[in-house]
Each structure stands twice: as C-alpha cells, then as structure tokens.
Design an enzyme around this catalytic site. Sequence first.
Site: not given
Length: 161
Positions: A20, A28, A119-121
């Site tokens: 948790h 990316d 911005w593919g993170n």
Amino acid sequence: MKRGGVIHDKLSYAIATMGHDDLMIVTDAGMPFKRDERTIDLALAPNVPDMFTVLRAIRQELWVEKFAFIEEGQNPNIVNGVTAILPDAESVLMPNDWFHDAVDNSAKWVVRSGAWTPWGNVALWSGIPVASWMDSTGAEPPEEWQERLDKNRRFGNEGVE
C-alpha cells in the site's frame, strides 16, 4: 507455467512486491533515468508495447489507488486512455521535476514502455481492494475512505478479467 496475467518475470515480481502506497512509474520510451535493479525495460520498438497495453496488464494484478501525470505538459490521449483504464483511482498532477526525481530516487519500480509520445509518463501508487478489505471487517469504513470505497465498488473489477 503461470496461467495468465503478467508473464514477464520481473514485472510479475514487481507487482507482487508492491505494498500500500508504494510507487511504480510507467514511462515512455524517451524518459531519461538511471537504469538499476528497479528498472523493468519492456521497450522493443516505437509503441511496442504501448502505454495502454502495459497499464492494462498491470491493472490485471495491481490495485492502483492514485495515478499522476506531468502537470506542465498534458497529452490528452494519454490522460483519457489512462483514466479509462483506471476508473476507480484518483488522478493528480505532479511537476515534471518530481517525475525526474522519482524515477531516479523514490519509485520502487520503473517500467519503461515503448510509448512514443510526449508526456507519456504515469506514476502509480498501489492501493488496497477497499470493498473486500472493508467488507471483511463488518465495520463501517472511515469517512475519508467512502469515496474510494464507492469508486471501488462501482469500477474495481472493470477491465479485470
């Protein structure tokens, strides 16, 4: 042999070790970060595997409580796709500098996809199966958990086969 789900040995192990509030970042193909024992490099070619394929596989086995995008640059395709894959999780924005620090220092795991896009993170914080967790107690959930519980009951197994 494993019956299904994530069959990549290191990614399967990574998911199994998430507790948790642990942090996993799916990047990316172009995200710069130091490669170390926390790195799971899935990138094979541009968009292979794409971000959504990686996230769908992770969703099959990991409860995601919250996810984050980079606030300085929004990629509507990524935002809409990730939000659809993780409908029961909270969405937040984090500064680009935070992402760069987190992939090098605080993420438990860093998964490099083949996503070929700016911005593919996406940062993923692991959660708990709130509905079954609370149902097992016979008690009412704390008020601050009610929204998570409602979302979990509504969407918690959507997209999970």
